[in-house]
Design a protein around this motif. Structure first.
Motif, mmCIF file in Angstrom:
data_model
loop_
_atom_site.group_PDB
_atom_site.id
_atom_site.type_symbol
_atom_site.label_atom_id
_atom_site.label_comp_id
_atom_site.label_asym_id
_atom_site.label_seq_id
_atom_site.Cartn_x
_atom_site.Cartn_y
_atom_site.Cartn_z
ATOM 1 N N VAL A 13 -29.670 -2.375 31.291
ATOM 2 C CA VAL A 13 -29.123 -3.734 31.384
ATOM 3 C C VAL A 13 -29.602 -4.578 30.203
ATOM 4 C CG1 VAL A 13 -29.067 -5.845 32.768
ATOM 5 C CG2 VAL A 13 -28.936 -3.619 33.893
ATOM 6 N N ILE A 14 -30.875 -4.453 29.874
ATOM 7 C CA ILE A 14 -31.436 -5.212 28.756
ATOM 8 C C ILE A 14 -30.763 -4.816 27.445
ATOM 9 C CG2 ILE A 14 -33.541 -5.610 27.404
ATOM 10 C CD1 ILE A 14 -35.067 -5.251 30.113
ATOM 11 N N ASN A 15 -30.571 -3.519 27.223
ATOM 12 C CA ASN A 15 -29.925 -3.050 25.996
ATOM 13 C C ASN A 15 -28.475 -3.501 25.915
ATOM 14 O OD1 ASN A 15 -32.186 -1.835 24.900
ATOM 15 N ND2 ASN A 15 -31.797 0.093 25.939
ATOM 16 N N GLN A 16 -27.771 -3.507 27.036
ATOM 17 C CA GLN A 16 -26.391 -3.997 27.049
ATOM 18 C C GLN A 16 -26.346 -5.472 26.657
ATOM 19 O OE1 GLN A 16 -24.860 -3.170 31.013
ATOM 20 N NE2 GLN A 16 -23.289 -1.892 30.072
ATOM 21 N N PHE A 17 -27.251 -6.247 27.204
ATOM 22 C CA PHE A 17 -27.317 -7.678 26.899
ATOM 23 C C PHE A 17 -27.595 -7.888 25.412
ATOM 24 C CE2 PHE A 17 -29.814 -11.574 26.389
ATOM 25 C CZ PHE A 17 -28.929 -12.500 26.909
ATOM 26 N N ARG A 18 -28.578 -7.183 24.870
ATOM 27 C CA ARG A 18 -28.924 -7.319 23.451
ATOM 28 C C ARG A 18 -27.755 -6.927 22.560
ATOM 29 N NH1 ARG A 18 -34.746 -5.238 21.880
ATOM 30 N NH2 ARG A 18 -34.099 -6.384 20.056
#
Length: 42
Positions: A13-18
């Motif tokens: 989720v964090i990588n998608q957001f970034r």
């Protein structure tokens, strides 16, 4: 930091957001240090 404050801890989720932020803001730095340095120069 915002995602952590919201309780989001999943790396996917964090990588998608970034990735989404980077895609929408042509080269904006995602590192807090770089963001603060860029802001200080304004």
């Amino acid at each position: 930091m915002v995602l952590g404050a919201l309780g989001v801890e999943k790396p996917y989720v964090i990588n998608q957001f970034r990735r989404r932020i980077a895609d929408n803001h042509n080269g904006i730095p995602l590192c807090c240090r770089e963001l603060l340095n860029r802001r200080a120069k304004l």
